[in-house]
Design a protein around this motif. Structure first.
Motif, PDB file in Angstrom:
ATOM      1  N   SER A 165       0.840  -1.200   0.000  1.00 27.08           N
ATOM      2  CA  SER A 165       0.000   0.000   0.000  1.00 27.08           C
ATOM      3  C   SER A 165       0.873   1.248   0.000  1.00 27.08           C
ATOM      4  O   SER A 165       2.032   1.213   0.440  1.00 27.08           O
ATOM      5  N   ALA A 166       0.326   2.357  -0.503  1.00 30.61           N
ATOM      6  CA  ALA A 166       1.077   3.622  -0.523  1.00 30.61           C
ATOM      7  C   ALA A 166       1.464   4.028   0.892  1.00 30.61           C
ATOM      8  O   ALA A 166       2.565   4.547   1.128  1.00 30.61           O
ATOM      9  N   GLU A 167       0.578   3.769   1.856  1.00 25.86           N
ATOM     10  CA  GLU A 167       0.861   4.127   3.242  1.00 25.86           C
ATOM     11  C   GLU A 167       2.022   3.305   3.808  1.00 25.86           C
ATOM     12  O   GLU A 167       2.904   3.845   4.491  1.00 25.86           O
ATOM     13  N   ALA A 168       2.030   2.012   3.507  1.00 26.17           N
ATOM     14  CA  ALA A 168       3.110   1.150   3.997  1.00 26.17           C
ATOM     15  C   ALA A 168       4.440   1.555   3.380  1.00 26.17           C
ATOM     16  O   ALA A 168       5.476   1.602   4.058  1.00 26.17           O
ATOM     17  N   ARG A 189       9.759   4.458   3.710  1.00 23.65           N
ATOM     18  CA  ARG A 189      10.631   5.525   3.212  1.00 23.65           C
ATOM     19  C   ARG A 189      10.918   6.544   4.307  1.00 23.65           C
ATOM     20  O   ARG A 189      12.050   7.047   4.425  1.00 23.65           O
ATOM     21  N   TYR A 190       9.915   6.835   5.119  1.00 20.39           N
ATOM     22  CA  TYR A 190      10.076   7.793   6.218  1.00 20.39           C
ATOM     23  C   TYR A 190      11.128   7.282   7.209  1.00 20.39           C
ATOM     24  O   TYR A 190      12.019   8.026   7.630  1.00 20.39           O
ATOM     25  N   ARG A 191      11.032   5.994   7.561  1.00 26.18           N
ATOM     26  CA  ARG A 191      12.002   5.415   8.497  1.00 26.18           C
ATOM     27  C   ARG A 191      13.411   5.399   7.896  1.00 26.18           C
ATOM     28  O   ARG A 191      14.393   5.678   8.590  1.00 26.18           O
ATOM     29  N   GLU A 192      13.488   5.077   6.614  1.00 26.27           N
ATOM     30  CA  GLU A 192      14.789   5.075   5.943  1.00 26.27           C
ATOM     31  C   GLU A 192      15.417   6.470   5.988  1.00 26.27           C
ATOM     32  O   GLU A 192      16.616   6.612   6.259  1.00 26.27           O
ATOM     33  N   ASN A 193      14.619   7.484   5.686  1.00 27.38           N
ATOM     34  CA  ASN A 193      15.113   8.854   5.693  1.00 27.38           C
ATOM     35  C   ASN A 193      15.575   9.263   7.090  1.00 27.38           C
ATOM     36  O   ASN A 193      16.591   9.952   7.242  1.00 27.38           O
ATOM     37  N   GLU A 194      14.816   8.839   8.107  1.00 27.88           N
ATOM     38  CA  GLU A 194      15.195   9.153   9.489  1.00 27.88           C
ATOM     39  C   GLU A 194      16.554   8.552   9.827  1.00 27.88           C
ATOM     40  O   GLU A 194      17.410   9.202  10.433  1.00 27.88           O
ATOM     41  N   GLU A 195      16.736   7.288   9.423  1.00 29.83           N
ATOM     42  CA  GLU A 195      17.997   6.595   9.710  1.00 29.83           C
ATOM     43  C   GLU A 195      19.173   7.264   9.015  1.00 29.83           C
ATOM     44  O   GLU A 195      20.304   7.212   9.506  1.00 29.83           O
ATOM     45  N   LYS A 196      18.910   7.892   7.880  1.00 27.55           N
ATOM     46  CA  LYS A 196      19.960   8.563   7.121  1.00 27.55           C
ATOM     47  C   LYS A 196      20.106  10.031   7.529  1.00 27.55           C
ATOM     48  O   LYS A 196      20.926  10.760   6.965  1.00 27.55           O
ATOM     49  N   GLY A 197      19.307  10.454   8.496  1.00 27.61           N
ATOM     50  CA  GLY A 197      19.376  11.841   8.946  1.00 27.61           C
ATOM     51  C   GLY A 197      18.754  12.819   7.973  1.00 27.61           C
ATOM     52  O   GLY A 197      19.071  14.014   7.989  1.00 27.61           O
ATOM     53  N   TYR A 228       5.745  12.583   6.329  1.00 24.64           N
ATOM     54  CA  TYR A 228       5.034  11.351   5.989  1.00 24.64           C
ATOM     55  C   TYR A 228       3.888  11.599   5.011  1.00 24.64           C
ATOM     56  O   TYR A 228       3.757  10.883   4.000  1.00 24.64           O
ATOM     57  N   GLU A 229       3.059  12.582   5.284  1.00 19.40           N
ATOM     58  CA  GLU A 229       1.907  12.853   4.420  1.00 19.40           C
ATOM     59  C   GLU A 229       2.348  13.209   3.006  1.00 19.40           C
ATOM     60  O   GLU A 229       1.729  12.796   2.021  1.00 19.40           O
ATOM     61  N   GLN A 230       3.444  13.970   2.918  1.00 17.33           N
ATOM     62  CA  GLN A 230       3.958  14.332   1.598  1.00 17.33           C
ATOM     63  C   GLN A 230       4.509  13.109   0.879  1.00 17.33           C
ATOM     64  O   GLN A 230       4.365  12.972  -0.344  1.00 17.33           O
ATOM     65  N   LEU A 231       5.122  12.206   1.635  1.00 20.66           N
ATOM     66  CA  LEU A 231       5.641  10.979   1.040  1.00 20.66           C
ATOM     67  C   LEU A 231       4.509  10.136   0.455  1.00 20.66           C
ATOM     68  O   LEU A 231       4.648   9.562  -0.635  1.00 20.66           O
ATOM     69  N   VAL A 232       3.388  10.067   1.162  1.00 24.47           N
ATOM     70  CA  VAL A 232       2.230   9.316   0.656  1.00 24.47           C
ATOM     71  C   VAL A 232       1.766   9.922  -0.671  1.00 24.47           C
ATOM     72  O   VAL A 232       1.509   9.216  -1.648  1.00 24.47           O
TER      73      VAL A 232
END
Length: 223
Positions: free
Chosen positions: A144-147, A152-160, A165-169
């Protein structure tokens, strides 16, 4: 006997991550075709080329060297690429240039050549339908787009890297629409591809599932 495995699916479905792990387990070579398009999109952005100028982009491809190593590294004109080709800006630019017939023809020709000796896992948007239509195993990996946005949000966080999130969706949904509605090689599931929805599956679970399919195909080929 080694197979060719095609993994297609929308943006951020985890295709490259799954393909890399599978390749390591099976002793195959992972060819990240999406990285090839990303390299061209990145180079075009750096040179301020129009993303709709097909002739200029095709000429750029002819002047570009892209190397994908068995270790999963991506080299653009001899320079190792990192997160520069994984930004949201490059993702959107990639979707635009990959809709151009000339761009796809040039890169697909390179991809077909890379897979001639078998034992290749290739992921992208049209591998099973255009690049490797004769692949022994085809997977259509989705979520799903949400999943996908959450991952992607978690990946970006890990990379600083800061992200919304809403924009990513919204971006992922827009990318899906662009990929599915384009005239040239639209994103679609091949008739003989196995649909795998990873929304509620871990990476390891998806890898184990596809690995079992590959081993079954290998046994069938021997019998």
């Amino acid at each position: 006997m080694k197979l060719n495995i095609a993994i297609d699916g929308p943006s951020a479905a985890g295709k490259s991550t799954i393909a890399k792990r599978l390749a390591a387990l099976l002793g195959y070579v992972h060819l990240d075709t999406g990285a090839m398009y990303r390299c061209i999109a990145y180079k075009a952005l750096c040179r301020h080329l129009s993303l709709t100028d097909e002739a200029a982009l095709c000429a750029l491809i002819d002047q570009t060297e892209i190397e994908l190593t068995p270790q999963g590294e991506v080299f653009l004109d001899g320079e190792k690429m990192d997160q520069r080709i994984r930004t949201d800006e490059v993702s959107m630019a990639t979707s635009r240039i990959s809709a151009l017939k000339g761009v796809r023809e040039k890169l697909v020709a390179r991809q077909k050549k890379m897979a001639e000796n078998k034992g290749v896992i290739m992921d992208g948007r049209d591998i099973g339908t255009v690049v490797l239509p004769q692949a022994e195993l085809k997977i259509f990996l989705t979520a799903s787009a949400e999943a996908r946005a959450c991952r992607r949000y978690r990946e970006n966080e890990e990379k600083g890297m800061a992200s919304d999130y809403e924009q990513l969706v919204k971006d992922i949904a827009q990318r899906d629409a662009q990929d599915m509605q384009r005239t040239v090689s639209p994103l679609r599931q091949a008739a003989d591809a196995v649909l795998v929805d990873s929304s509620n599956l871990s990476i390891d679970e998806v890898v184990d599932l596809i690995r079992a399919m590959a081993e079954k195909k290998q046994k069938e080929a021997k019998s």
